[in-house]
Design a protein around this motif. Structure first.
Motif, PDB file in Angstrom:
ATOM      1  N   ILE A 135       0.849  -1.206   0.000  1.00 58.16           N
ATOM      2  CA  ILE A 135       0.000   0.000   0.000  1.00 58.16           C
ATOM      3  C   ILE A 135       0.883   1.254   0.000  1.00 58.16           C
ATOM      4  O   ILE A 135       0.594   2.236  -0.699  1.00 58.16           O
ATOM      5  N   LEU A 136       1.986   1.208   0.741  1.00 65.38           N
ATOM      6  CA  LEU A 136       2.913   2.348   0.750  1.00 65.38           C
ATOM      7  C   LEU A 136       3.517   2.581  -0.640  1.00 65.38           C
ATOM      8  O   LEU A 136       3.627   3.716  -1.093  1.00 65.38           O
ATOM      9  N   TYR A 163       1.001   4.142  -2.767  1.00 64.65           N
ATOM     10  CA  TYR A 163       0.824   5.555  -2.419  1.00 64.65           C
ATOM     11  C   TYR A 163       1.892   6.427  -3.095  1.00 64.65           C
ATOM     12  O   TYR A 163       1.581   7.480  -3.665  1.00 64.65           O
ATOM     13  N   SER A 201       1.109   6.741  -6.698  1.00 65.35           N
ATOM     14  CA  SER A 201       0.009   7.688  -6.955  1.00 65.35           C
ATOM     15  C   SER A 201       0.484   9.138  -6.811  1.00 65.35           C
ATOM     16  O   SER A 201       0.034  10.027  -7.544  1.00 65.35           O
ATOM     17  N   GLU A 202       1.423   9.374  -5.891  1.00 68.66           N
ATOM     18  CA  GLU A 202       2.003  10.723  -5.756  1.00 68.66           C
ATOM     19  C   GLU A 202       2.764  11.107  -7.030  1.00 68.66           C
ATOM     20  O   GLU A 202       2.730  12.258  -7.464  1.00 68.66           O
ATOM     21  N   SER A 248      -4.841  10.191  -9.877  1.00 67.04           N
ATOM     22  CA  SER A 248      -3.907   9.547  -8.949  1.00 67.04           C
ATOM     23  C   SER A 248      -4.622   8.920  -7.753  1.00 67.04           C
ATOM     24  O   SER A 248      -4.302   7.812  -7.334  1.00 67.04           O
ATOM     25  N   ARG A 249      -5.638   9.630  -7.213  1.00 66.05           N
ATOM     26  CA  ARG A 249      -6.334   9.119  -6.025  1.00 66.05           C
ATOM     27  C   ARG A 249      -7.112   7.846  -6.342  1.00 66.05           C
ATOM     28  O   ARG A 249      -7.132   6.906  -5.541  1.00 66.05           O
ATOM     29  N   PHE A 271      -4.700   4.986  -6.712  1.00 65.61           N
ATOM     30  CA  PHE A 271      -4.266   4.484  -5.399  1.00 65.61           C
ATOM     31  C   PHE A 271      -5.338   3.594  -4.766  1.00 65.61           C
ATOM     32  O   PHE A 271      -5.043   2.517  -4.245  1.00 65.61           O
ATOM     33  N   LYS A 299      -4.965  -0.267  -3.871  1.00 59.70           N
ATOM     34  CA  LYS A 299      -5.190  -0.671  -2.473  1.00 59.70           C
ATOM     35  C   LYS A 299      -6.221  -1.805  -2.408  1.00 59.70           C
ATOM     36  O   LYS A 299      -6.036  -2.772  -1.653  1.00 59.70           O
ATOM     37  N   PHE A 312       9.319   9.770  -3.392  1.00 60.16           N
ATOM     38  CA  PHE A 312       8.275  10.453  -2.617  1.00 60.16           C
ATOM     39  C   PHE A 312       8.676  11.915  -2.354  1.00 60.16           C
ATOM     40  O   PHE A 312       7.865  12.832  -2.538  1.00 60.16           O
ATOM     41  N   SER A 368     -11.999  -1.153   1.145  1.00 64.90           N
ATOM     42  CA  SER A 368     -11.194  -0.683   0.005  1.00 64.90           C
ATOM     43  C   SER A 368     -12.033  -0.671  -1.273  1.00 64.90           C
ATOM     44  O   SER A 368     -11.874   0.205  -2.130  1.00 64.90           O
TER      45      SER A 368
END
Lengths: 451, 78
Positions: A52-53, A56, A59-60, A210-211, A214, A218, A352, A427
């Protein structure tokens, strides 16, 4: 052409499932079961959080560098030479995944199904299949995956019912009898497999929101976590940790244990015919990522021109990389995790920070605040966070406070499983809420344009 | 090494290489370099794959040399 690929949220979630789940099915659970014994089914929550990290950070990157893939972003951030060097390392990582899967599949097919066919021929034919898909794009792989994924997913859940007559809960007991250290180490080993999600970095250009990307990733990770937990639970319940911890291909042996009736023989062939296409999709995605990576050095948007030389290269290097079956098992269980942690963690941290520095525009709002949909979305996001935290807490409390009695162990197991199910459902709700918000936004924009 | 595989693979390699060689004029220089590199690596790989068990190039050792070490660490932790 590289920039014309677009895949939707459901395809992303299902591709993530295929990418993470099928690789583990050949020979992975042995090491995890050897470490955590009958509590090996608690081994998926830390790697899921790690994946998940990674999702993330990806997605950033989509938000900061829209329309660019990971290789292009590295060239933009670090320049031609340093960026090229880091891209070479990423490419080497993708090659490792490919070589591992191609050789693993060839070995598995030769040992289990085609004992008289030379290994080289099986491997060669499999690479030809990859080269056929290499002429297409991720869209095609995603659509093929949509055909096979539901059948494979249902099959994983059906395994419990098909093996019900062989299943014994006593083989799992006493639940949480392994020490917390053992459960923690068993959680570290699958990080290598879950790290495969970085392959999606090569297709960041295929996603615009992006959201939503993610949330889709997820959801894919959470259903992998849930399904793998169920598979390990069935494996341990049918075979026990001593036998399962010694088998080269535990899942294959597991499905061979299906004895529904006297006349229905070799049910594993039916199940195998569902697994193989989904596994092929996973390898195809890795192969396409390899082509995109190679293409980034050639300065070409059309990565298809590299298909033939890359296919020839993969045939010989896969043969060279893992000469023995035990090499594959040892690499997947131990070395791979270490390589992933050494290589991915600094890279993701760097990406990141770079994405955070670059990002200047406001993050896109798919769901307006104060609406009913927004409240539902917040509920799903918090539901997911609480369920993951609940899984950790359940293991901790079960280990420290529980009196190790069978009743306490079963209660812990049920609560952990319920949290996992809630996590997967939350999710899904989060992903669907964002998708509805996106469609509403598009409709209102179209209405404003028509006025 | 299976001879049928060798024949098929060499034929494929030659076919694709000649196809690239006669169409390379339409390609950028950078792209040509990448493709030449892949073909050269494939040819080297084909030569070294003749030596069974990785006697020529110890790639398996290179990929797996951390495996026993990690296993030892895990045993020590537990």
């Amino acid at each position: 052409m590289i920039h014309k690929q677009v895949i939707n949220h459901r395809q992303i979630a299902w591709l993530v499932f295929s990418l993470l789940m099928t690789g583990m099915m050949i020979s992975f659970f042995r090491a995890v079961i050897q470490v955590a014994k009958m509590d090996a089914w608690f081994s998926q929550i830390v790697p899921a959080c790690y994946a998940i990290l990674v999702a993330y950070v990806l997605s950033e990157l989509v938000h900061a560098y829209p329309g660019k893939n990971l290789f292009e972003i590295m060239f933009i951030i670090c320049g031609k030479w340093i960026g090229g060097f880091i891209n070479m390392i990423i490419l080497f990582y993708v090659w490792m995944i490919l070589a591992l899967d191609i050789k693993g599949a060839a070995d598995f097919l030769r040992i289990s199904l085609l004992p008289h066919t030379p290994l080289e021929i099986i491997l060669f034919v499999f690479v030809l299949l990859l080269m056929y898909y290499g002429k297409t794009s991720l869209e095609v792989a995603a659509r093929v995956n949509e055909i096979y994924f539901p059948a494979y997913f249902i099959m994983c859940f059906l395994l419990y019912f098909l093996l019900m007559n062989e299943y014994s809960i006593e083989r799992l007991e006493p639940i949480l009898s392994a020490s917390l250290e053992r459960i923690f180490v068993s959680n570290l080993l699958p990080i290598g497999v879950y790290g495969n999600i970085l392959l999606f970095g090569a297709f960041l250009h295929a996603s615009s929101e992006s959201r939503l990307m993610f949330a889709a990733m997820k959801h894919g990770i959470m259903i992998v976590c849930l399904t793998t937990t169920i598979i390990v639970l069935i494996l341990l319940g049918v075979m026990g940790h001593i036998i399962a911890g010694r088998l080269n291909f535990p899942i294959y042996i597991l499905v061979q244990q299906i004895h529904l009736t006297d006349f229905l023989d070799r049910v594993e062939m039916v199940l195998f015919s569902m697994w193989f296409p989904v596994f092929s999709i996973k390898v195809i995605v890795a192969y396409l990522a390899f082509l995109v990576g190679v293409g980034s050095f050639g300065g070409q948007m059309h990565y298809n021109t590299y298909n033939a030389p890359a296919g020839c290269f993969m045939v010989v290097t896969s043969l060279l990389a893992f000469p023995k079956v035990s090499d594959i098992d040892q690499f997947l269980s131990y070395s791979f995790t270490l390589y992933v942690l050494i290589f991915q963690v600094p890279l993701l941290l760097f990406l990141f920070i770079a994405a955070r520095r670059k990002k200047q525009k406001e993050s896109e709002i798919l769901i307006p605040k104060g609406t009913k949909l927004h409240r539902f979305f917040r509920l799903m996001v918090w539901g997911g966070i609480i369920s993951i935290a609940g899984c950790f807490l359940t293991i901790l409390i079960g280990d420290k406070i529980g009196d190790k009695s069978p009743a306490a162990g079963i209660a812990t197991a049920i609560i952990y499983f319920v949290f996992l199910v809630i996590g997967a459902l939350a999710s899904y709700g989060e992903m669907q809420a964002l998708n509805h918000g996106k469609h509403r936004l598009e409709r209102s924009t179209q209405q404003e344009d028509s006025r | 090494m299976n001879r049928l595989f060798l024949a098929l693979y060499i034929l494929m390699l030659l076919f694709f290489f000649l196809d690239f060689f006669f169409h390379r004029k339409h390609m950028e220089r950078k792209q040509q370099i990448v493709i030449y590199t892949l073909y050269i690596l494939s040819a080297i790989g084909l030569y070294s794959v003749q030596y069974q068990q990785g006697l020529m190039i110890h790639i398996h050792f290179f990929l797996n040399n951390m495996g026993p070490l990690v296993k030892m660490w895990i045993d020590q932790i537990l």
